[in-house]
Write an enzyme that holds these catalytic residues in place. Structure first.
Site, PDB file in Angstrom:
ATOM      1  N   ASN A  15      82.693 108.040  -0.285  1.00 10.64           N
ATOM      2  CA  ASN A  15      82.754 108.042  -1.762  1.00 10.64           C
ATOM      3  C   ASN A  15      83.978 108.166  -2.620  1.00 10.64           C
ATOM      4  O   ASN A  15      84.600 108.133  -3.666  1.00 10.64           O
ATOM      5  CB  ASN A  15      81.981 109.782  -2.345  1.00 10.64           C
ATOM      6  CG  ASN A  15      82.940 111.027  -2.980  1.00 10.64           C
ATOM      7  OD1 ASN A  15      84.154 110.888  -1.508  1.00 10.64           O
ATOM      8  ND2 ASN A  15      82.236 111.810  -3.021  1.00 10.64           N
ATOM      9  N   LYS A  53      90.423 107.450  -1.123  1.00 15.16           N
ATOM     10  CA  LYS A  53      90.007 107.690  -0.119  1.00 15.16           C
ATOM     11  C   LYS A  53      89.855 106.135   1.301  1.00 15.16           C
ATOM     12  O   LYS A  53      89.723 105.483   1.386  1.00 15.16           O
ATOM     13  CB  LYS A  53      88.934 108.537   0.779  1.00 15.16           C
ATOM     14  CG  LYS A  53      88.688 109.952  -0.968  1.00 15.16           C
ATOM     15  CD  LYS A  53      87.455 110.449  -0.924  1.00 15.16           C
ATOM     16  CE  LYS A  53      87.252 112.007  -1.986  1.00 15.16           C
ATOM     17  NZ  LYS A  53      86.671 112.624  -1.047  1.00 15.16           N
ATOM     18  N   GLU A  63      97.481 120.741  -6.557  1.00 12.45           N
ATOM     19  CA  GLU A  63      97.003 119.680  -5.830  1.00 12.45           C
ATOM     20  C   GLU A  63      98.195 118.198  -5.343  1.00 12.45           C
ATOM     21  O   GLU A  63      98.487 118.036  -4.775  1.00 12.45           O
ATOM     22  CB  GLU A  63      95.203 118.686  -5.757  1.00 12.45           C
ATOM     23  CG  GLU A  63      94.810 119.449  -5.130  1.00 12.45           C
ATOM     24  CD  GLU A  63      93.162 118.979  -5.804  1.00 12.45           C
ATOM     25  OE1 GLU A  63      92.377 119.553  -5.615  1.00 12.45           O
ATOM     26  OE2 GLU A  63      93.571 117.922  -6.108  1.00 12.45           O
TER      27      GLU A  63
HETATM   28  P1  DAT Z   1      84.265 116.070  -5.684  1.00 21.07           P
HETATM   29  O1  DAT Z   1      84.807 115.110  -4.751  1.00 21.07           O
HETATM   30  O2  DAT Z   1      83.271 115.166  -6.621  1.00 21.07           O
HETATM   31  O3  DAT Z   1      84.983 117.295  -6.552  1.00 21.07           O
HETATM   32  P2  DAT Z   1      83.560 118.033  -3.987  1.00 21.07           P
HETATM   33  O4  DAT Z   1      85.063 118.675  -4.440  1.00 21.07           O
HETATM   34  O5  DAT Z   1      81.752 119.398  -4.547  1.00 21.07           O
HETATM   35  O6  DAT Z   1      83.311 116.435  -4.200  1.00 21.07           O
HETATM   36  O7  DAT Z   1      83.234 118.092  -2.079  1.00 21.07           O
HETATM   37  C1  DAT Z   1      84.060 117.409  -1.745  1.00 21.07           C
HETATM   38  C2  DAT Z   1      84.183 116.320  -0.745  1.00 21.07           C
HETATM   39  O8  DAT Z   1      83.349 116.726   0.034  1.00 21.07           O
HETATM   40  C3  DAT Z   1      83.468 115.019  -1.584  1.00 21.07           C
HETATM   41  O9  DAT Z   1      83.743 114.286  -1.812  1.00 21.07           O
HETATM   42  C4  DAT Z   1      82.668 114.587  -0.480  1.00 21.07           C
HETATM   43  C5  DAT Z   1      82.447 115.838   0.297  1.00 21.07           C
HETATM   44  N1  DAT Z   1      80.962 116.201   0.827  1.00 21.07           N
HETATM   45  C6  DAT Z   1      80.326 117.563  -0.639  1.00 21.07           C
HETATM   46  N2  DAT Z   1      79.573 117.413  -0.686  1.00 21.07           N
HETATM   47  C7  DAT Z   1      78.470 116.884   0.559  1.00 21.07           C
HETATM   48  C8  DAT Z   1      77.264 116.836   1.457  1.00 21.07           C
HETATM   49  N3  DAT Z   1      76.427 117.430   1.029  1.00 21.07           N
HETATM   50  N4  DAT Z   1      77.624 115.788   2.612  1.00 21.07           N
HETATM   51  C9  DAT Z   1      78.795 115.165   2.431  1.00 21.07           C
HETATM   52  N5  DAT Z   1      80.097 115.388   1.604  1.00 21.07           N
HETATM   53  C10 DAT Z   1      80.099 115.957   1.433  1.00 21.07           C
END
Ligand code: DAT
Ligand code: MG
Length: 140
Positions: A114, A11, A128
């Protein structure tokens, strides 16, 4: 478990800090092979299309703005049980909850910034990969 392919994104927070090599090394050390890779810069609309599953979430605007803020590196990773193995190497979404030695523990700045994306299952991996790569660009 047979050989699988999964989709990964390094990212913007990570490409900006010149961490592409260090993060790729973590995949390789875990036995994952990079079988496709390219550096691209998404528009906010493209980021929204990729993350469409999250469009009703409160962080959607922040997420898509961030993903379009700098270049990313999209990769296809191949290996035994690659989808689960990649999720393991990535660590928890929130770096504060990520295990020692994981990419997010080591490099992530926050829950939003992240450092990596990884597919969460076989169907999403397939979708994807096809979103970013043609079969010709994937060389196992
Ligand atoms: P992951 O990337 O671990 O699969 P996810 O699919 O739940 O996690 O969410 C996609 C992305 O969205 C994640 O990498 C970062 C962002 N994100 C998730 N929860 C968030 C939050 N509470 N606040 C800000 N960004 C968030
Ligand atoms: Mg996810």
């Amino acid at each position: 478990m047979a050989t699988q392919r999964t989709f990964s994104i390094i990212k913007p927070d990570a490409t900006k800090r010149n961490l592409t090599g260090k993060i790729t090394a973590k995949f390789e050390e875990a036995g994952l092979r990079v079988v496709a890779s390219k550096r691209i810069h998404l528009t906010k609309a493209q980021a929204g299309e990729f993350y469409a599953v999250h469009k009703e979430r409160p962080f959607f605007d922040e997420l898509t703005t961030f993903m379009a803020s700098a270049p990313i590196v999209v990769q296809v990773l191949e290996g035994e049980d690659a989808i689960a193995k990649n999720r393991e190497v990535m660590g928890a979404t929130n770096p504060a909850e990520a295990d020692e030695g994981t990419i997010r523990k080591e490099f992530a700045l926050s829950i939003g910034e992240n450092s990596v994306h990884g597919s969460d299952g076989p169907d999403t991996a397939k979708e994807e990969i096809a979103f970013f790569f043609s079969e010709l660009e994937i060389v196992g």
